[in-house]
Design an enzyme around this catalytic site. Structure first.
Site, PDB file in Angstrom:
ATOM      1  CD  GLU A  13       8.381   4.720 -42.384  1.00  0.00           C
ATOM      2  OE1 GLU A  13       8.013   5.630 -41.642  1.00  0.00           O
ATOM      3  OE2 GLU A  13       9.189   3.855 -42.036  1.00  0.00           O
ATOM      4  CB  SER A 149       4.230   5.506 -41.220  1.00  0.00           C
ATOM      5  OG  SER A 149       5.277   6.417 -41.401  1.00  0.00           O
ATOM      6  CE1 TYR A 220       2.151   8.319 -38.069  1.00  0.00           C
ATOM      7  CE2 TYR A 220       0.460   6.802 -37.325  1.00  0.00           C
ATOM      8  CZ  TYR A 220       1.654   7.452 -37.113  1.00  0.00           C
ATOM      9  OH  TYR A 220       2.340   7.251 -35.948  1.00  0.00           O
ATOM     10  NE  ARG A 259       7.074  11.345 -33.488  1.00  0.00           N
ATOM     11  CZ  ARG A 259       6.991  10.658 -34.637  1.00  0.00           C
ATOM     12  NH1 ARG A 259       7.393  11.192 -35.766  1.00  0.00           N
ATOM     13  NH2 ARG A 259       6.515   9.446 -34.641  1.00  0.00           N
ATOM     14  CG  ASP A 261       5.780   8.238 -31.427  1.00  0.00           C
ATOM     15  OD1 ASP A 261       5.901   9.489 -31.469  1.00  0.00           O
ATOM     16  OD2 ASP A 261       5.821   7.524 -32.444  1.00  0.00           O
ATOM     17  CD  GLU A 275       7.739   4.469 -32.855  1.00  0.00           C
ATOM     18  OE1 GLU A 275       8.567   3.744 -33.428  1.00  0.00           O
ATOM     19  OE2 GLU A 275       6.975   5.231 -33.474  1.00  0.00           O
ATOM     20  CG  ASN A 277       9.783   7.471 -34.560  1.00  0.00           C
ATOM     21  OD1 ASN A 277       9.562   6.486 -35.240  1.00  0.00           O
ATOM     22  ND2 ASN A 277       8.950   7.879 -33.609  1.00  0.00           N
ATOM     23  N   GLY A 281       9.875  12.513 -39.082  1.00  0.00           N
ATOM     24  CA  GLY A 281       9.422  13.134 -40.316  1.00  0.00           C
ATOM     25  C   GLY A 281       9.693  14.629 -40.318  1.00  0.00           C
TER      26      GLY A 281
HETATM   27  N1  ADP Z   1       0.116  -0.333 -26.946  1.00  0.00           N
HETATM   28  C1  ADP Z   1      -0.622   0.589 -27.581  1.00  0.00           C
HETATM   29  N2  ADP Z   1      -1.770   1.039 -27.040  1.00  0.00           N
HETATM   30  C2  ADP Z   1      -2.537   1.953 -27.683  1.00  0.00           C
HETATM   31  N3  ADP Z   1      -2.236   2.486 -28.884  1.00  0.00           N
HETATM   32  C3  ADP Z   1      -1.099   2.073 -29.484  1.00  0.00           C
HETATM   33  C4  ADP Z   1      -0.238   1.107 -28.869  1.00  0.00           C
HETATM   34  N4  ADP Z   1       0.795   0.885 -29.697  1.00  0.00           N
HETATM   35  C5  ADP Z   1       0.606   1.674 -30.775  1.00  0.00           C
HETATM   36  N5  ADP Z   1      -0.536   2.391 -30.657  1.00  0.00           N
HETATM   37  C6  ADP Z   1      -1.041   3.379 -31.634  1.00  0.00           C
HETATM   38  O1  ADP Z   1      -0.388   3.189 -32.890  1.00  0.00           O
HETATM   39  C7  ADP Z   1       0.469   4.310 -33.185  1.00  0.00           C
HETATM   40  C8  ADP Z   1       1.775   3.838 -33.794  1.00  0.00           C
HETATM   41  O2  ADP Z   1       2.451   2.994 -32.894  1.00  0.00           O
HETATM   42  P1  ADP Z   1       4.024   3.065 -32.657  1.00  0.00           P
HETATM   43  O3  ADP Z   1       4.379   2.054 -31.631  1.00  0.00           O
HETATM   44  O4  ADP Z   1       4.432   4.479 -32.367  1.00  0.00           O
HETATM   45  O5  ADP Z   1       4.615   2.555 -34.050  1.00  0.00           O
HETATM   46  P2  ADP Z   1       5.048   3.301 -35.418  1.00  0.00           P
HETATM   47  O6  ADP Z   1       4.815   4.774 -35.223  1.00  0.00           O
HETATM   48  O7  ADP Z   1       6.482   2.957 -35.556  1.00  0.00           O
HETATM   49  O8  ADP Z   1       4.235   2.701 -36.489  1.00  0.00           O
HETATM   50  C9  ADP Z   1       0.655   5.025 -31.856  1.00  0.00           C
HETATM   51  O9  ADP Z   1       0.953   6.388 -32.035  1.00  0.00           O
HETATM   52  C10 ADP Z   1      -0.690   4.777 -31.188  1.00  0.00           C
HETATM   53  O10 ADP Z   1      -1.674   5.644 -31.727  1.00  0.00           O
HETATM   54 MG    MG Z   2       5.202   5.964 -33.625  1.00  0.00          MG
END
Ligand code: ADP
Ligand code: MG
Length: 316
Positions: A13, A149, A220, A259, A261, A275, A277, A281
Site C-alpha cells: 500500500e 485495500s 477501490y 475505521r 468496516d 475488520e 483499520n 486512508g
Molecule cells: N464476508 C464478506 N461478505 C461480503 N463482502 C465482503 C466480505 N468480506 C469482504 N467483503 C468485501 O471486500 C471488502 C474488503 O474486505 P475487508 O475485510 O474490509 O478487507 P480489506 O479492506 O482489509 O481488504 C469489503 O469492504 C467488502 O466489500
Molecule cells: Mg476493509
C-alpha cells in the site's frame, strides 16, 4: 512543533501511503508545524535521531507501518506518535486475531475458519475444506489475514473455486481466512477521539457501480465505487452500526482514530464487523476525511486533533 511524517515504506500500500502523507504534510504546514518527511526504510532510526521530532505522524498503511512494527520502534526511541499502539495494531492488522477477539467479546463478525500455510503443507488441511464449505455455505469469501485495500480477496462461488482462491491469498500472507459471504451493504464507520472520548463519525456507504459486484479489488479503483455519506439508513441501523464501531474500537484497544468496516445483511438486517483499520486512508478520496467533513470537522482540524492526541498520550 516539529512533526516527522512517516510515509511510503515497502508495503503493497506504498502508493496509498504517499498520497495520504502528501495531504497530511500539506495540512501540517498550513497548521504552522515544521514538517520533516521520512520515507521509511533501513535508515529510519538514524533519520529520527537526526531530525529529533517532537512527534511522528504515522501515515503508513499495510505491513510494517500498520502492524505495530513502526509503533514499537517509536516507543523505543521515545518519539510520541499518532494513532494506536503496538498491541492494537497487531490485533487489527491480523484479521484472524481481530475476528477471534471480536467473537469472544460478543461483537458480531461473519462466521469464519482460518488456516496457516503450514496447516496446508504439513497437516493436510485441504482435506478439511469440505467440512468448512458445508458450514459456511457458498459463496465463500477467501482473504489473506493481513493486508488491506481488498488485496488478495477472492470470492468462491463453488468448491472448485476455493483452492485457487486460497493459493492466491497465500501469496499475500501465511494465513488465510475463509469467511461467510454477506450479501448486503458495505458500510464504514470512522471513530475519532474527541474531548469526551471516542466518537463514531457519520457512516459512509460504498456503492459499487456496474457489474463487478464480486471483484473486490476493482471496487477501490477510482470511479468504480460511489461513496455516500451520511449513508441513508433507518435510524436504528445507524445507531447500532455506530455502537458496534465503538465497541470494536474498544475491544481491539485502538487509540486516536480508526475505521471499522461492516456489512449490513440485506436479507436479515443484521450488522457484522469485517475488520478495523488502525491507520485509515487520508487521501482526498478516503473515507475517514469524508466522514469527518460530514461531521463538520475539516481535514486540518482532523489532523490537528490526531496530533494533539499523540502528544496527550506521550509519557512526561
Ligand atoms: N464476508 C464478506 N461478505 C461480503 N463482502 C465482503 C466480505 N468480506 C469482504 N467483503 C468485501 O471486500 C471488502 C474488503 O474486505 P475487508 O475485510 O474490509 O478487507 P480489506 O479492506 O482489509 O481488504 C469489503 O469492504 C467488502 O466489500
Ligand atoms: Mg476493509
Amino acid at each position: 512543533m516539529k512533526v516527522a511524517v512517516l510515509k511510503g515504506g515497502d508495503s503493497l500500500e506504498r502508493q496509498v501511503s504517499l498520497r495520504s502523507a502528501a495531504r497530511v504534510e500539506d495540512a501540517l504546514d498550513r497548521l504552522g508545524h515544521e514538517v520533516v518527511a521520512i520515507d521509511v526504510g533501513p535508515d529510519l532510526v538514524d533519520r529520527l535521531g537526526e531530525a529529533r521530532p517532537d512527534v511522528a505522524f504515522v501515515a503508513l498503511h499495510g505491513r510494517g507501518g500498520e502492524d505495530g512494527t513502526v509503533q514499537e520502534l517509536l516507543e523505543l526511541v521515545g518519539v510520541p506518535y499518532t494513532g494506536s499502539g503496538p498491541a492494537a495494531c497487531i490485533r487489527c492488522m491480523d484479521k484472524v486475531v481481530a475476528k477471534h477477539a471480536l467473537r469472544d467479546a460478543g461483537v458480531p463478525t461473519p462466521d469464519f475458519y482460518a488456516f496457516s500455510q503450514a496447516a496446508f503443507e504439513e497437516l493436510g488441511a485441504a482435506k478439511a475444506l469440505p467440512a468448512i464449505e458445508e458450514r459456511l455455505d457458498f459463496p465463500i469469501v477467501v482473504k489473506p489475514a493481513g493486508q488491506g485495500s481488498a488485496l488478495g480477496i477472492k470470492f468462491a462461488s463453488t468448491a472448485a473455486d476455493v483452492p485457487g482462491a486460497i493459493v492466491s491469498a497465500f501469496s499475500y500472507d501465511t494465513k488465510v481466512v475463509l469467511e461467510r459471504h454477506v450479501a448486503g451493504r458495505d458500510l464504514a464507520v470512522s471513530v475519532l477521539e474527541g474531548p469526551d472520548g471516542p466518537e463514531a463519525l457519520p457512516i459512509v456507504e460504498a456503492v459499487p457501480r456496474g457489474e463487478d459486484f464480486y471483484d473486490f479489488e476493482a471496487r477501490y479503483e477510482i470511479g468504480r465505487t460511489e461513496f455516500i455519506c451520511p449513508a441513508t439508513l433507518p435510524d436504528e441501523v445507524t445507531t447500532r452500526a455506530r455502537e458496534l464501531a465503538l465497541e470494536t474500537y474498544r475491544v481491539l484497544g485502538c487509540y486516536g482514530f480508526a475505521r471499522v468496516d461492516l456489512m449490513l445483511d440485506d436479507a436479515t438486517g443484521e450488522l457484522t464487523v469485517l475488520e478495523a483499520n488502525v491507520i485509515p486512508g487520508l487521501t482526498d478520496t478516503s473515507l475517514l476525511p469524508l466522514a469527518a467533513e460530514a461531521a463538520g470537522i475539516g481535514f486540518e482540524a482532523l489532523i490537528a486533533r490526531v496530533l494533539e492526541l499523540a502528544v496527550a498520550r506521550a509519557p512526561a
